[in-house]
Design an enzyme around this catalytic site. Structure first.
Site, PDB file in Angstrom:
ATOM      1  N   ARG A  84      -1.014  -9.198 -20.990  1.00  0.00           N
ATOM      2  CA  ARG A  84      -1.910  -8.966 -22.125  1.00  0.00           C
ATOM      3  C   ARG A  84      -1.327  -7.995 -23.137  1.00  0.00           C
ATOM      4  NH1 ARG A  84      -4.804  -4.448 -22.081  1.00  0.00           N
ATOM      5  NH2 ARG A  84      -6.525  -5.257 -23.329  1.00  0.00           N
ATOM      6  N   PRO A 100       0.823  -1.219   0.000  1.00  0.00           N
ATOM      7  CA  PRO A 100       0.000   0.000   0.000  1.00  0.00           C
ATOM      8  C   PRO A 100       0.856   1.268   0.000  1.00  0.00           C
ATOM      9  CG  PRO A 100      -0.612  -1.478   1.813  1.00  0.00           C
ATOM     10  CD  PRO A 100       0.630  -2.027   1.207  1.00  0.00           C
ATOM     11  N   GLU A 158       0.837  -8.117   9.320  1.00  0.00           N
ATOM     12  CA  GLU A 158       0.630  -6.679   9.419  1.00  0.00           C
ATOM     13  C   GLU A 158       1.650  -5.909   8.583  1.00  0.00           C
ATOM     14  OE1 GLU A 158      -2.164  -5.766  10.488  1.00  0.00           O
ATOM     15  OE2 GLU A 158      -1.647  -3.721   9.899  1.00  0.00           O
ATOM     16  N   ASP A 164      -6.380  -0.970 -27.683  1.00  0.00           N
ATOM     17  CA  ASP A 164      -6.239   0.478 -27.761  1.00  0.00           C
ATOM     18  C   ASP A 164      -6.943   1.244 -26.654  1.00  0.00           C
ATOM     19  OD1 ASP A 164      -4.984  -0.004 -30.188  1.00  0.00           O
ATOM     20  OD2 ASP A 164      -6.891   0.021 -31.237  1.00  0.00           O
TER      21      ASP A 164
HETATM   22  C1  4H7 Z   1       3.399  -4.945   2.174  1.00  0.00           C
HETATM   23  C2  4H7 Z   1       3.276  -4.374   3.431  1.00  0.00           C
HETATM   24  C3  4H7 Z   1      -0.603  -4.376  -1.673  1.00  0.00           C
HETATM   25  C4  4H7 Z   1       2.355  -5.721   1.663  1.00  0.00           C
HETATM   26  C5  4H7 Z   1       2.109  -4.562   4.156  1.00  0.00           C
HETATM   27  C6  4H7 Z   1      -0.376  -5.252  -0.609  1.00  0.00           C
HETATM   28  C7  4H7 Z   1      -2.503  -3.539  -0.521  1.00  0.00           C
HETATM   29  C8  4H7 Z   1      -1.671  -3.522  -1.631  1.00  0.00           C
HETATM   30  C9  4H7 Z   1       1.186  -5.930   2.389  1.00  0.00           C
HETATM   31  C10 4H7 Z   1       1.058  -5.330   3.652  1.00  0.00           C
HETATM   32  C11 4H7 Z   1      -1.245  -5.208   0.464  1.00  0.00           C
HETATM   33  C12 4H7 Z   1      -1.931  -2.568  -2.768  1.00  0.00           C
HETATM   34  C13 4H7 Z   1      -0.321  -6.811   4.972  1.00  0.00           C
HETATM   35  C14 4H7 Z   1      -0.530  -4.405   5.226  1.00  0.00           C
HETATM   36  C15 4H7 Z   1      -1.741  -6.984   5.425  1.00  0.00           C
HETATM   37  C16 4H7 Z   1      -1.935  -4.606   5.737  1.00  0.00           C
HETATM   38  C17 4H7 Z   1      -3.476  -6.108   6.812  1.00  0.00           C
HETATM   39  C18 4H7 Z   1       0.098  -6.779   1.804  1.00  0.00           C
HETATM   40  N1  4H7 Z   1      -2.294  -4.363   0.471  1.00  0.00           N
HETATM   41  N2  4H7 Z   1      -0.125  -5.500   4.397  1.00  0.00           N
HETATM   42  N3  4H7 Z   1      -2.097  -5.920   6.341  1.00  0.00           N
HETATM   43  N4  4H7 Z   1      -2.776  -1.589  -2.594  1.00  0.00           N
HETATM   44  N5  4H7 Z   1      -1.097  -6.034   1.556  1.00  0.00           N
HETATM   45  O1  4H7 Z   1      -1.342  -2.729  -3.834  1.00  0.00           O
END
Ligand code: 4H7
Length: 253
Positions: free
Chosen positions: A159, A93, A121, A174
């Site tokens: 793709r 995230p 987490e 496209d």
């Molecule tokens: C890295 C660090 C990608 C990956 C923390 C992965 C959203 C996206 C993750 C976490 C992802 C995206 C682990 C933090 C699960 C939150 C409940 C894996 N979430 N997480 N925790 N938006 N989660 O691309």
């Protein structure tokens, strides 16, 4: 023939197996345009309970992915490809937001693309600082793990590889290529429950149809995602049409 190589590092390989073995991704792999190796991080844990996570230093809720199994997975992977280069990506995230432009760039990537999927987490920061080149997010929301995000990246890139889509499908490519939203589509019947297909599409006038579709793409983008117009690939005529559309929308017509 060029081939794109992905290495997906995960604690839950089962999440990836289904989608990679269906439809277009399956065909892309079978035809040899796409190679995806899935590695289970848990195979590289060091204790008899196969522990991949631990409590966070400093306290707080949730568990943190331990560094050792991830470093070991990377080590084993790299040893399998002596002298090769890698682009290492963490789906997270906190990443920069993945889009069509980044997907297109990745189709040109010569290195093996490593997609690390986080869980629990968080991931121990030393993994990110030491092993990761780039953090990518597939959107501003939280997932339980990075696997679905990794699949999004693989699908969007695959793709675009020449030969992966059939002729029928690739003409359709496209739609986002120029940074605009798609125009409306219709199939038979010409009238369904009183709802008619726009006359222009039945006219047989291909020039007029092309113009109509372009205008509808511009209109849809203007209404739903105006921000995309800043970076869209627009001609002088597109800009004129857009000005007309803006006036029409102001008048409520
Ligand atoms: C890295 C660090 C990608 C990956 C923390 C992965 C959203 C996206 C993750 C976490 C992802 C995206 C682990 C933090 C699960 C939150 C409940 C894996 N979430 N997480 N925790 N938006 N989660 O691309």
């Amino acid at each position: 023939m060029r081939k794109l190589n992905f290495e997906v590092l995960t604690l839950f390989p089962g999440i990836l197996a289904g989608p990679l073995n269906e439809s277009i991704l399956k065909r892309g792999r079978e035809k040899g345009f796409l190679n995806v190796t899935i590695r289970n991080i848990r195979d590289f844990t060091e204790d008899k309970h196969k522990t991949a996570d631990d409590r966070p230093y400093g306290g707080g809720a949730g568990m943190v992915l331990k560094p050792e199994p991830i470093f070991k997975t990377f080590g084993v992977m790299k040893a399998e490809y002596p002298g090769e280069k890698f682009l290492t990506i963490l789906l997270s995230p906190q990443g920069s937001v993945f889009n069509q432009q980044r997907a297109e760039q990745l189709t040109e990537e010569k290195r093996r693309i490593v997609l690390l999927c986080g869980h629990y987490e968080a991931i121990d920061e030393r993994v990110i600082r030491t092993l990761i080149d780039e953090e990518l997010s597939v959107g501003d929301y939280v997932l339980t793990g990075g696997e679905l995000a990794a699949l999004v990246v693989i699908d969007a890139v695959a793709r675009l590889l020449p030969g992966v889509l059939g002729d029928e499908e690739s003409a359709y490519r496209d739609s986002f290529g120029d940074g605009l939203l798609d125009y409306p589509h219709y199939t038979r019947p010409a009238e369904f429950r009183g709802l008619k297909v726009p006359d222009v599409l039945l006219s047989g006038d291909h020039d007029l149809i092309k113009k109509w579709r372009r205008k509808e793409s511009l209109k849809s983008t203007l209404i739903k995602r105006p921000g995309l117009l800043k970076t869209a690939d627009l001609s002088g005529e597109d800009r004129e049409v857009l000005e007309e559309l803006k006036k029409e929308l102001e008048n409520g017509s």
